[in-house]
Write a protein that holds these residues in place. Structure first.
Motif, PDB file in Angstrom:
ATOM      1  N   LEU A 108       0.590  -1.201  -0.014  1.00 20.89           N
ATOM      2  CA  LEU A 108      -0.383  -0.010   0.254  1.00 20.89           C
ATOM      3  C   LEU A 108       1.091   1.120  -0.268  1.00 20.89           C
ATOM      4  O   LEU A 108       0.929   2.320  -1.001  1.00 20.89           O
ATOM      5  CB  LEU A 108      -1.014   0.210   1.111  1.00 20.89           C
ATOM      6  CG  LEU A 108      -1.782   1.267   1.138  1.00 20.89           C
ATOM      7  CD1 LEU A 108      -2.597   1.154   0.301  1.00 20.89           C
ATOM      8  CD2 LEU A 108      -2.412   1.226   2.617  1.00 20.89           C
ATOM      9  N   VAL A 109       1.767   0.982   0.632  1.00 22.11           N
ATOM     10  CA  VAL A 109       2.359   2.286   0.871  1.00 22.11           C
ATOM     11  C   VAL A 109       3.234   2.900  -0.250  1.00 22.11           C
ATOM     12  O   VAL A 109       4.065   3.624  -0.805  1.00 22.11           O
ATOM     13  CB  VAL A 109       3.901   2.300   2.095  1.00 22.11           C
ATOM     14  CG1 VAL A 109       4.596   3.470   2.224  1.00 22.11           C
ATOM     15  CG2 VAL A 109       2.940   2.355   3.231  1.00 22.11           C
ATOM     16  N   MET A 110       4.179   1.659  -1.523  1.00 25.73           N
ATOM     17  CA  MET A 110       4.830   1.703  -1.819  1.00 25.73           C
ATOM     18  C   MET A 110       4.182   2.518  -3.235  1.00 25.73           C
ATOM     19  O   MET A 110       4.563   3.117  -4.236  1.00 25.73           O
ATOM     20  CB  MET A 110       5.984   0.269  -2.541  1.00 25.73           C
ATOM     21  CG  MET A 110       6.926  -0.010  -1.594  1.00 25.73           C
ATOM     22  SD  MET A 110       7.711  -1.255  -1.543  1.00 25.73           S
ATOM     23  CE  MET A 110       8.142  -0.500  -4.118  1.00 25.73           C
ATOM     24  N   VAL A 111       2.979   1.047  -4.045  1.00 24.92           N
ATOM     25  CA  VAL A 111       1.950   2.232  -4.953  1.00 24.92           C
ATOM     26  C   VAL A 111       1.996   3.095  -4.587  1.00 24.92           C
ATOM     27  O   VAL A 111       1.705   4.314  -5.527  1.00 24.92           O
ATOM     28  CB  VAL A 111       1.063   0.793  -4.789  1.00 24.92           C
ATOM     29  CG1 VAL A 111      -0.264   1.522  -5.072  1.00 24.92           C
ATOM     30  CG2 VAL A 111       0.828  -0.203  -4.760  1.00 24.92           C
ATOM     31  N   ALA A 112       0.877   3.851  -3.184  1.00 22.52           N
ATOM     32  CA  ALA A 112       0.925   5.012  -2.983  1.00 22.52           C
ATOM     33  C   ALA A 112       2.262   6.239  -3.169  1.00 22.52           C
ATOM     34  O   ALA A 112       2.014   6.991  -3.980  1.00 22.52           O
ATOM     35  CB  ALA A 112      -0.020   5.156  -1.728  1.00 22.52           C
ATOM     36  N   SER A 113       2.817   5.910  -2.734  1.00 23.19           N
ATOM     37  CA  SER A 113       4.201   6.038  -2.966  1.00 23.19           C
ATOM     38  C   SER A 113       4.855   6.335  -4.631  1.00 23.19           C
ATOM     39  O   SER A 113       4.512   7.758  -5.141  1.00 23.19           O
ATOM     40  CB  SER A 113       6.034   5.627  -2.120  1.00 23.19           C
ATOM     41  OG  SER A 113       6.210   6.487  -2.806  1.00 23.19           O
ATOM     42  N   VAL A 114       4.478   5.650  -5.553  1.00 20.84           N
ATOM     43  CA  VAL A 114       5.133   5.515  -6.564  1.00 20.84           C
ATOM     44  C   VAL A 114       3.485   6.496  -7.369  1.00 20.84           C
ATOM     45  O   VAL A 114       4.154   7.417  -8.223  1.00 20.84           O
ATOM     46  CB  VAL A 114       4.727   4.159  -7.474  1.00 20.84           C
ATOM     47  CG1 VAL A 114       4.866   4.202  -9.000  1.00 20.84           C
ATOM     48  CG2 VAL A 114       6.487   2.988  -7.176  1.00 20.84           C
ATOM     49  N   GLN A 115       2.244   6.552  -7.219  1.00 17.40           N
ATOM     50  CA  GLN A 115       1.605   6.780  -7.428  1.00 17.40           C
ATOM     51  C   GLN A 115       0.994   8.475  -7.298  1.00 17.40           C
ATOM     52  O   GLN A 115       1.303   9.510  -8.512  1.00 17.40           O
ATOM     53  CB  GLN A 115       0.427   6.384  -8.068  1.00 17.40           C
ATOM     54  CG  GLN A 115      -0.149   4.951  -8.294  1.00 17.40           C
ATOM     55  CD  GLN A 115      -0.409   4.980  -9.853  1.00 17.40           C
ATOM     56  OE1 GLN A 115      -0.187   5.572 -10.624  1.00 17.40           O
ATOM     57  NE2 GLN A 115       0.725   3.978 -10.727  1.00 17.40           N
ATOM     58  N   ALA A 151      -0.758   0.472  14.373  1.00 19.36           N
ATOM     59  CA  ALA A 151      -0.292   1.663  14.085  1.00 19.36           C
ATOM     60  C   ALA A 151       0.858   1.627  13.524  1.00 19.36           C
ATOM     61  O   ALA A 151       2.707   0.390  14.321  1.00 19.36           O
ATOM     62  CB  ALA A 151       0.734   2.914  14.384  1.00 19.36           C
ATOM     63  N   PRO A 152       1.424   1.066  12.253  1.00 12.96           N
ATOM     64  CA  PRO A 152       2.536   0.272  11.491  1.00 12.96           C
ATOM     65  C   PRO A 152       4.493   0.864  12.430  1.00 12.96           C
ATOM     66  O   PRO A 152       4.011   2.386  12.603  1.00 12.96           O
ATOM     67  CB  PRO A 152       2.439   0.798  10.113  1.00 12.96           C
ATOM     68  CG  PRO A 152       2.298   1.933   9.463  1.00 12.96           C
ATOM     69  CD  PRO A 152       0.724   1.776  11.008  1.00 12.96           C
ATOM     70  N   SER A 153       4.838   0.461  11.774  1.00 12.67           N
ATOM     71  CA  SER A 153       6.600   0.719  12.250  1.00 12.67           C
ATOM     72  C   SER A 153       6.757   2.203  11.360  1.00 12.67           C
ATOM     73  O   SER A 153       6.143   2.255  10.057  1.00 12.67           O
ATOM     74  CB  SER A 153       7.773  -0.049  11.734  1.00 12.67           C
ATOM     75  OG  SER A 153       8.818   0.106  11.895  1.00 12.67           O
ATOM     76  N   PRO A 154       7.202   3.484  12.162  1.00  8.46           N
ATOM     77  CA  PRO A 154       7.411   4.660  11.364  1.00  8.46           C
ATOM     78  C   PRO A 154       8.601   4.631  10.683  1.00  8.46           C
ATOM     79  O   PRO A 154       8.633   5.078   9.313  1.00  8.46           O
ATOM     80  CB  PRO A 154       7.632   5.593  12.559  1.00  8.46           C
ATOM     81  CG  PRO A 154       7.116   4.472  13.483  1.00  8.46           C
ATOM     82  CD  PRO A 154       7.211   3.721  13.360  1.00  8.46           C
ATOM     83  N   LEU A 155       9.429   3.427  10.778  1.00  8.17           N
ATOM     84  CA  LEU A 155      10.725   3.302   9.784  1.00  8.17           C
ATOM     85  C   LEU A 155      10.186   2.172   9.466  1.00  8.17           C
ATOM     86  O   LEU A 155      11.064   2.974   7.428  1.00  8.17           O
ATOM     87  CB  LEU A 155      11.790   2.588  10.685  1.00  8.17           C
ATOM     88  CG  LEU A 155      13.122   2.018  10.162  1.00  8.17           C
ATOM     89  CD1 LEU A 155      13.954   3.275   9.371  1.00  8.17           C
ATOM     90  CD2 LEU A 155      13.936   1.413  10.922  1.00  8.17           C
ATOM     91  N   GLY A 156       9.965   1.552   9.046  1.00 10.23           N
ATOM     92  CA  GLY A 156       9.000   0.781   7.581  1.00 10.23           C
ATOM     93  C   GLY A 156       8.369   1.555   7.118  1.00 10.23           C
ATOM     94  O   GLY A 156       8.667   1.310   6.008  1.00 10.23           O
ATOM     95  N   LEU A 271      -5.623  -1.064   8.453  1.00  9.74           N
ATOM     96  CA  LEU A 271      -4.702  -0.843   6.916  1.00  9.74           C
ATOM     97  C   LEU A 271      -6.673  -0.944   5.837  1.00  9.74           C
ATOM     98  O   LEU A 271      -5.941  -0.241   4.267  1.00  9.74           O
ATOM     99  CB  LEU A 271      -4.291  -2.593   6.846  1.00  9.74           C
ATOM    100  CG  LEU A 271      -3.464  -2.978   5.903  1.00  9.74           C
ATOM    101  CD1 LEU A 271      -3.111  -1.900   4.771  1.00  9.74           C
ATOM    102  CD2 LEU A 271      -2.956  -4.371   6.109  1.00  9.74           C
ATOM    103  N   THR A 272      -7.267  -1.220   6.511  1.00  8.90           N
ATOM    104  CA  THR A 272      -8.005  -1.704   5.504  1.00  8.90           C
ATOM    105  C   THR A 272      -8.906  -0.642   4.839  1.00  8.90           C
ATOM    106  O   THR A 272      -9.292  -0.301   3.745  1.00  8.90           O
ATOM    107  CB  THR A 272      -9.834  -2.639   6.109  1.00  8.90           C
ATOM    108  OG1 THR A 272      -9.121  -3.730   6.573  1.00  8.90           O
ATOM    109  CG2 THR A 272     -10.630  -3.324   4.905  1.00  8.90           C
ATOM    110  N   SER A 273      -9.375   0.551   5.966  1.00  6.78           N
ATOM    111  CA  SER A 273      -9.643   1.415   5.610  1.00  6.78           C
ATOM    112  C   SER A 273      -9.042   2.889   5.113  1.00  6.78           C
ATOM    113  O   SER A 273      -9.365   3.029   3.674  1.00  6.78           O
ATOM    114  CB  SER A 273     -10.341   2.370   6.878  1.00  6.78           C
ATOM    115  OG  SER A 273     -10.937   2.152   7.973  1.00  6.78           O
TER     116      SER A 273
END
Length: 295
Positions: A108-115, A151-156, A271-273
């Motif tokens: 999710l993070v990578m796709v959002a960042s790329v787009q 909450a996910p890892s901030p570093l991750g 994560l789902t939201s």
């Protein structure tokens, strides 16, 4: 027929992306350290890319040699090293982030960042749709980063954003020389191997390697080149990067399905939201791109 070929190509990209994510997650958590996995992955991808170049028909060899010579003359050394560095950063950040995040969150993070990066770089005449989609993507990421339970890892998250940004920057520069895309990717993969040695030395005390880990890393690297080739030919045929959100939406749904199916993972409402908001943003951005380039 052309549309059917596009659907098949998209499915190939989706399947390979999901396999790569799952294979990488299992390998670096059980059978190989991240640095060794990165080195083997890049080596396999570089060999696969080189083999792909050499498998062209004989009548294309002279043209390919001219393209490589032209690439070498036109691209200054700094630009070549920058592309290799972006590729290395994208792979390395994703692999280390995989130790801190589940694959659905990382995807999710990578796709959002790329787009997000591609959207910011776009000059679409439908800016209101583009910015609406970008705001939804940023809102989804912001909600995912908010402090609280699950909450996910901030570093991750930071590593995932770095990886996505590096991928987007790399592909944006490749599109500027679309006729030499395969040469640029192959050259960048080979040069990125030079960055692996310092990484291996730095992480040497924590290194471990198994035959299964080597096999998975080599398999994943070779698959990446196959997926990149299929994806690039799809993109090159339409000359638009932002009109492929359905691929990334499908990848996200598949990764979230894997996490939900894995009994060792927790599929939570945060994560789902966040994923739902990001998916809507991707669709809005895709609509802006499709309006710009109608079929």
């Amino acid at each position: 027929m052309k549309k059917a070929g596009g659907v098949i190509g998209a499915l190939v990209v989706v399947v390979i992306a999901v396999i790569n994510a799952e294979v990488g997650r299992r390998a670096i958590n059980q059978w190989v350290d991240p640095a060794s996995y990165i080195g083997l992955w890049l080596l396999s991808a570089a060999v696969m890319a080189l083999a792909g170049q050499r498998l062209y028909p004989l009548k294309d060899v002279a043209e390919r040699w001219r393209g490589e010579a032209c690439f070498s003359r036109q691209m200054p050394p700094f630009s070549t090293w920058r592309l290799a560095g972006l590729l290395f950063l994208a792979v390395t950040s994703a692999v280390f982030a995989c130790r801190l995040l589940d694959i659905a969150t990382l995807g999710l993070v990578m796709v959002a960042s790329v787009q997000g990066v591609l959207g910011l770089a776009s000059r679409s005449p439908h800016q209101h749709r583009l910015w609406m989609g970008l705001m939804l993507i940023f809102a989804g990421l912001g909600y995912l980063l908010a402090p609280g339970m699950y909450a996910p890892s901030p570093l991750g998250m930071i590593l995932g954003l770095m990886s996505g940004g590096a991928w987007a920057s790399f592909w944006l520069q490749v599109t500027q020389r679309a006729h030499q895309a395969d040469v640029i990717v192959a050259t960048s993969l080979r040069m990125s191997l030079l960055f692996v040695l310092p990484l291996l030395i730095f992480t040497l005390p924590n290194g471990f390697l198994s035959l299964r880990g080597v096999g998975f890393a080599v398999f994943a690297g070779a698959l990446f080149v196959l997926a990149a080739g299929v994806f690039w030919h799809m993109i090159a045929s339409t000359q638009r990067l932002l009109v492929q959100p359905i691929i990334w939406v499908t990848v996200l749904l598949a990764l979230m399905g894997l996490v939900a199916w894995d009994q060792n993972s927790v599929m939570n409402m945060r994560l789902t939201s966040a994923a739902a908001v990001v998916v809507i943003g991707l669709i809005v951005i895709g609509g802006a791109g499709r309006a710009e380039h109608p079929d």
